[in-house]
Write a protein that holds these residues in place. Structure first.
Motif, PDB file in Angstrom:
ATOM      1  N   ARG A  62     -14.828  12.152   4.469  1.00 35.82           N
ATOM      2  CA  ARG A  62     -14.561  10.887   3.778  1.00 35.82           C
ATOM      3  C   ARG A  62     -13.075  10.692   3.455  1.00 35.82           C
ATOM      4  NH1 ARG A  62     -17.941   8.664  -1.205  1.00 35.82           N
ATOM      5  NH2 ARG A  62     -16.907  10.375  -2.229  1.00 35.82           N
ATOM      6  N   ALA A  63     -12.409  11.782   3.066  1.00 35.97           N
ATOM      7  CA  ALA A  63     -10.996  11.641   2.672  1.00 35.97           C
ATOM      8  C   ALA A  63     -10.135  11.128   3.837  1.00 35.97           C
ATOM      9  CB  ALA A  63     -10.486  12.956   2.118  1.00 35.97           C
ATOM     10  N   PRO A  64     -10.178  11.766   5.042  1.00 37.86           N
ATOM     11  CA  PRO A  64      -9.336  11.233   6.134  1.00 37.86           C
ATOM     12  C   PRO A  64      -9.728   9.822   6.557  1.00 37.86           C
ATOM     13  CG  PRO A  64     -10.668  13.104   6.887  1.00 37.86           C
ATOM     14  CD  PRO A  64     -10.816  13.040   5.419  1.00 37.86           C
ATOM     15  N   LEU A  65     -11.030   9.505   6.489  1.00 34.40           N
ATOM     16  CA  LEU A  65     -11.453   8.147   6.892  1.00 34.40           C
ATOM     17  C   LEU A  65     -10.891   7.110   5.921  1.00 34.40           C
ATOM     18  CD1 LEU A  65     -15.159   8.819   7.909  1.00 34.40           C
ATOM     19  CD2 LEU A  65     -13.267   8.270   9.410  1.00 34.40           C
ATOM     20  N   THR A  66     -10.882   7.469   4.642  1.00 32.05           N
ATOM     21  CA  THR A  66     -10.334   6.541   3.648  1.00 32.05           C
ATOM     22  C   THR A  66      -8.827   6.390   3.858  1.00 32.05           C
ATOM     23  OG1 THR A  66     -11.996   7.443   2.177  1.00 32.05           O
ATOM     24  CG2 THR A  66     -10.383   6.006   1.171  1.00 32.05           C
ATOM     25  N   ALA A  67      -8.169   7.514   4.216  1.00 32.71           N
ATOM     26  CA  ALA A  67      -6.720   7.447   4.466  1.00 32.71           C
ATOM     27  C   ALA A  67      -6.438   6.542   5.673  1.00 32.71           C
ATOM     28  CB  ALA A  67      -6.181   8.846   4.711  1.00 32.71           C
ATOM     29  N   ILE A  68      -7.249   6.662   6.737  1.00 30.68           N
ATOM     30  CA  ILE A  68      -7.068   5.818   7.938  1.00 30.68           C
ATOM     31  C   ILE A  68      -7.175   4.345   7.528  1.00 30.68           C
ATOM     32  CG2 ILE A  68      -8.128   5.135  10.147  1.00 30.68           C
ATOM     33  CD1 ILE A  68      -8.922   8.117  10.491  1.00 30.68           C
ATOM     34  N   LYS A  69      -8.179   4.054   6.699  1.00 28.81           N
ATOM     35  CA  LYS A  69      -8.372   2.670   6.258  1.00 28.81           C
ATOM     36  C   LYS A  69      -7.119   2.144   5.537  1.00 28.81           C
ATOM     37  CE  LYS A  69     -11.714  -0.232   3.933  1.00 28.81           C
ATOM     38  NZ  LYS A  69     -11.803  -1.165   5.049  1.00 28.81           N
ATOM     39  N   GLY A  70      -6.562   3.016   4.692  1.00 28.14           N
ATOM     40  CA  GLY A  70      -5.358   2.633   3.947  1.00 28.14           C
ATOM     41  C   GLY A  70      -4.189   2.326   4.884  1.00 28.14           C
ATOM     42  N   TYR A  71      -3.983   3.196   5.878  1.00 35.63           N
ATOM     43  CA  TYR A  71      -2.862   2.995   6.813  1.00 35.63           C
ATOM     44  C   TYR A  71      -3.062   1.722   7.645  1.00 35.63           C
ATOM     45  CZ  TYR A  71      -0.756   7.465   5.686  1.00 35.63           C
ATOM     46  OH  TYR A  71      -0.132   8.489   5.026  1.00 35.63           O
ATOM     47  N   ILE A  72      -4.314   1.495   8.086  1.00 27.16           N
ATOM     48  CA  ILE A  72      -4.570   0.274   8.882  1.00 27.16           C
ATOM     49  C   ILE A  72      -4.213  -0.951   8.042  1.00 27.16           C
ATOM     50  CG2 ILE A  72      -6.361  -1.144  10.003  1.00 27.16           C
ATOM     51  CD1 ILE A  72      -7.893   1.469  10.558  1.00 27.16           C
ATOM     52  N   SER A  73      -4.646  -0.902   6.789  1.00 28.81           N
ATOM     53  CA  SER A  73      -4.387  -2.051   5.923  1.00 28.81           C
ATOM     54  C   SER A  73      -2.875  -2.245   5.731  1.00 28.81           C
ATOM     55  CB  SER A  73      -5.136  -1.820   4.618  1.00 28.81           C
ATOM     56  OG  SER A  73      -4.518  -2.450   3.587  1.00 28.81           O
ATOM     57  N   MET A  74      -2.111  -1.135   5.568  1.00 23.94           N
ATOM     58  CA  MET A  74      -0.655  -1.250   5.390  1.00 23.94           C
ATOM     59  C   MET A  74      -0.002  -1.861   6.627  1.00 23.94           C
ATOM     60  SD  MET A  74      -0.078   2.309   3.402  1.00 23.94           S
ATOM     61  CE  MET A  74       1.512   2.724   4.005  1.00 23.94           C
ATOM     62  N   VAL A  75      -0.418  -1.385   7.805  1.00 25.53           N
ATOM     63  CA  VAL A  75       0.198  -1.895   9.042  1.00 25.53           C
ATOM     64  C   VAL A  75      -0.135  -3.375   9.225  1.00 25.53           C
ATOM     65  CG1 VAL A  75       0.265  -1.654  11.567  1.00 25.53           C
ATOM     66  CG2 VAL A  75       0.189   0.377  10.140  1.00 25.53           C
ATOM     67  N   THR A  76      -1.414  -3.751   8.998  1.00 24.42           N
ATOM     68  CA  THR A  76      -1.779  -5.169   9.227  1.00 24.42           C
ATOM     69  C   THR A  76      -1.132  -6.093   8.178  1.00 24.42           C
ATOM     70  OG1 THR A  76      -3.841  -4.729   8.104  1.00 24.42           O
ATOM     71  CG2 THR A  76      -3.967  -4.863  10.480  1.00 24.42           C
ATOM     72  N   GLN A  77      -0.802  -5.519   7.019  1.00 24.81           N
ATOM     73  CA  GLN A  77      -0.132  -6.352   5.996  1.00 24.81           C
ATOM     74  C   GLN A  77       1.379  -6.412   6.191  1.00 24.81           C
ATOM     75  OE1 GLN A  77      -1.477  -4.888   2.237  1.00 24.81           O
ATOM     76  NE2 GLN A  77      -3.558  -5.679   2.602  1.00 24.81           N
ATOM     77  N   GLY A  78       1.870  -5.761   7.246  1.00 30.97           N
ATOM     78  CA  GLY A  78       3.294  -5.880   7.590  1.00 30.97           C
ATOM     79  C   GLY A  78       4.188  -4.817   6.978  1.00 30.97           C
ATOM     80  N   ASP A  79       3.598  -3.789   6.362  1.00 29.18           N
ATOM     81  CA  ASP A  79       4.444  -2.751   5.754  1.00 29.18           C
ATOM     82  C   ASP A  79       5.264  -1.980   6.786  1.00 29.18           C
ATOM     83  OD1 ASP A  79       3.203  -3.609   3.531  1.00 29.18           O
ATOM     84  OD2 ASP A  79       2.378  -1.667   2.916  1.00 29.18           O
ATOM     85  N   ALA A  80       4.846  -2.026   8.056  1.00 30.75           N
ATOM     86  CA  ALA A  80       5.597  -1.310   9.092  1.00 30.75           C
ATOM     87  C   ALA A  80       6.345  -2.307   9.974  1.00 30.75           C
ATOM     88  CB  ALA A  80       4.636  -0.470   9.924  1.00 30.75           C
ATOM     89  N   GLY A  81       6.558  -3.490   9.472  1.00 29.60           N
ATOM     90  CA  GLY A  81       7.248  -4.525  10.250  1.00 29.60           C
ATOM     91  C   GLY A  81       6.253  -5.400  11.001  1.00 29.60           C
ATOM     92  N   ASP A  82       6.800  -6.355  11.771  1.00 28.87           N
ATOM     93  CA  ASP A  82       5.925  -7.277  12.514  1.00 28.87           C
ATOM     94  C   ASP A  82       5.178  -6.546  13.619  1.00 28.87           C
ATOM     95  OD1 ASP A  82       6.496  -9.356  10.995  1.00 28.87           O
ATOM     96  OD2 ASP A  82       8.026 -10.235  12.323  1.00 28.87           O
ATOM     97  N   ILE A  83       3.936  -6.939  13.806  1.00 31.08           N
ATOM     98  CA  ILE A  83       3.195  -6.349  14.936  1.00 31.08           C
ATOM     99  C   ILE A  83       2.626  -7.493  15.775  1.00 31.08           C
ATOM    100  CG2 ILE A  83       2.553  -4.084  13.968  1.00 31.08           C
ATOM    101  CD1 ILE A  83      -0.179  -5.369  13.264  1.00 31.08           C
ATOM    102  N   PRO A  84       2.560  -7.278  17.111  1.00 35.57           N
ATOM    103  CA  PRO A  84       2.047  -8.348  17.961  1.00 35.57           C
ATOM    104  C   PRO A  84       0.580  -8.661  17.651  1.00 35.57           C
ATOM    105  CG  PRO A  84       2.646  -6.399  19.252  1.00 35.57           C
ATOM    106  CD  PRO A  84       2.925  -6.079  17.835  1.00 35.57           C
ATOM    107  N   GLU A  85       0.162  -9.888  17.969  1.00 31.06           N
ATOM    108  CA  GLU A  85      -1.191 -10.354  17.678  1.00 31.06           C
ATOM    109  C   GLU A  85      -2.255  -9.447  18.320  1.00 31.06           C
ATOM    110  OE1 GLU A  85      -1.983 -12.363  15.398  1.00 31.06           O
ATOM    111  OE2 GLU A  85      -4.105 -12.202  15.930  1.00 31.06           O
ATOM    112  N   LYS A  86      -1.932  -8.995  19.559  1.00 32.22           N
ATOM    113  CA  LYS A  86      -2.908  -8.155  20.266  1.00 32.22           C
ATOM    114  C   LYS A  86      -3.134  -6.842  19.503  1.00 32.22           C
ATOM    115  CE  LYS A  86      -4.024  -6.994  24.988  1.00 32.22           C
ATOM    116  NZ  LYS A  86      -3.524  -6.910  26.348  1.00 32.22           N
ATOM    117  N   ALA A  87      -2.035  -6.259  19.001  1.00 32.05           N
ATOM    118  CA  ALA A  87      -2.148  -5.004  18.240  1.00 32.05           C
ATOM    119  C   ALA A  87      -2.953  -5.240  16.957  1.00 32.05           C
ATOM    120  CB  ALA A  87      -0.758  -4.486  17.904  1.00 32.05           C
TER     121      ALA A  87
END
Ligand code: ADP
Length: 319
Positions: free
Chosen positions: A97-122
């Motif tokens: 559960r811990a790594p899965l929750t961490a993955i969810k957190g990172y996905i949310s950060m990337v989609t919210q733009g914390d790692a800069g702009d990402i293309p629509e396909k990504a």
């Protein structure tokens, strides 16, 4: 001091052998005593029958005792194995559960733009990763819940919560999945509904997620409609209606049992058969009931009803 199992077996055997020996001795004394000669022939016949019967009786008795002890030992071993299996499943689920929750957190950060702009396909790919990750989290939660509830180790954080809040949150979580399958997906709640219930919000979230996720999973085309209604003054009712495969009457009766999966779905879809079982346990713990109306080939409506909270209360309890 506890008697060993061998001494118990031996004790019982001594009693059985002793009883048979006493019968033999009494009969022999009877045959050999003077003055009762006219009984001898019958007595000899009785002895001739009783001796082989006695030997057979002692053998059977011994066998029986051994079998009983063996099956008791086997039972103890099985219970022990079952306990170890439950502990392993709990431990594995907890570690996952811990790594899965961490993955969810990172996905949310990337989609919210914390790692800069990402293309629509990504972004679309990440949405898919998120859906799959959510499915894994649900599976792991169900695995964890099962042993905790069954062993009475589950701690519930009971709160007075508006069910519509939870329903809206879960409904939104599944929008990408329903869109990907091209389903008509909608939520209907009446504005004036009374929906304050005394539940553990995280657990009721899991129940609603199990039901909506199933409706989407087992529906290839058509719609999935989520609804919150008020069947009477004291109750609120959640419903999810789909136009999926539907379930036959015979299967419906077994559906809320542990590990039960409908025959025709096994192999076509992945699953554990735990979601509905856990959902039933949780809804019943919150004082409600769960069920479905379904017709094979025409879709299903899964529902649960929960009594409205009588007063605002906040407490934790282990069930
Ligand atoms: P899982 O989905 O992991 O197999 P569940 O306990 O959630 O386990 O569901 C048990 C079974 O009930 C599923 O395997 C599926 O066959 C059937 N089922 C559940 N929901 C639906 C639905 N909305 N439509 C058709 N079948 C369903």
């Amino acid at each position: 001091m506890r008697l060993g199992k061998n001494s118990i077996i031996n004790g019982k055997l001594v009693i059985a052998i002793g009883s048979v020996l006493i019968v033999w001795v009494v009969l022999l004394i009877d045959i050999l005593s003077p003055g009762v000669r006219y009984h001898s022939l019958i007595d000899i016949l009785v002895v001739a029958l009783v001796i082989p019967f006695g030997i057979w009786f002692i053998r059977e008795f011994k066998k029986n005792l051994r079998h009983r002890e063996e099956s008791r030992g086997m039972n103890r071993k099985l219970k022990n194995l079952d306990k170890q299996k439950n502990e392993f499943v709990s431990m594995a689920a907890h570690e996952l559960r811990a790594p899965l929750t961490a993955i969810k957190g990172y996905i949310s950060m990337v989609t919210q733009g914390d790692a800069g702009d990402i293309p629509e396909k990504a972004r679309r790919f990440l949405a898919d990763v998120n859906t799959i990750n959510d499915r894994l989290i649900r599976l792991v939660n169900n695995m964890l819940n099962v042993s905790r509830i069954e062993e009475g180790r589950m701690v519930f954080q009971l709160e007075t919560e508006e069910l519509s809040h939870v329903v809206r949150a879960v409904y939104s979580q599944f929008i990408p999945e329903a869109e990907r399958k091209g389903l008509n997906y909608a939520l209907k709640t009446s504005k004036h509904i009374r929906d304050r219930v005394s539940v553990d919000p995280d657990r009721i979230h899991e129940v609603i997620a199990n039901l909506i996720s199933n409706a989407i999973k087992y529906t290839d085309k058509g719609s999935v409609m989520v609804k919150l209604v008020q069947p009477n003054k004291a109750t609120v009712r959640f419903e999810v209606k789909d136009t999926g495969s539907g379930i036959s009457k015979e299967e419906q009766e077994k559906l809320f049992q542990k590990f039960y999966r409908v025959e025709t779905n096994v192999g076509k879809t992945t699953g554990t058969g735990l979601g509905l079982y856990i959902s039933r346990l949780l809804v019943e713990i919150f004082g409600g009931k769960i069920g479905l109306n379904s017709e094979l080939g025409k879709g299903s409506t899964f529902w649960f009803e929960i009594p409205l909270a009588t007063s605002a209360k906040k407490k934790s309890s282990a069930v």
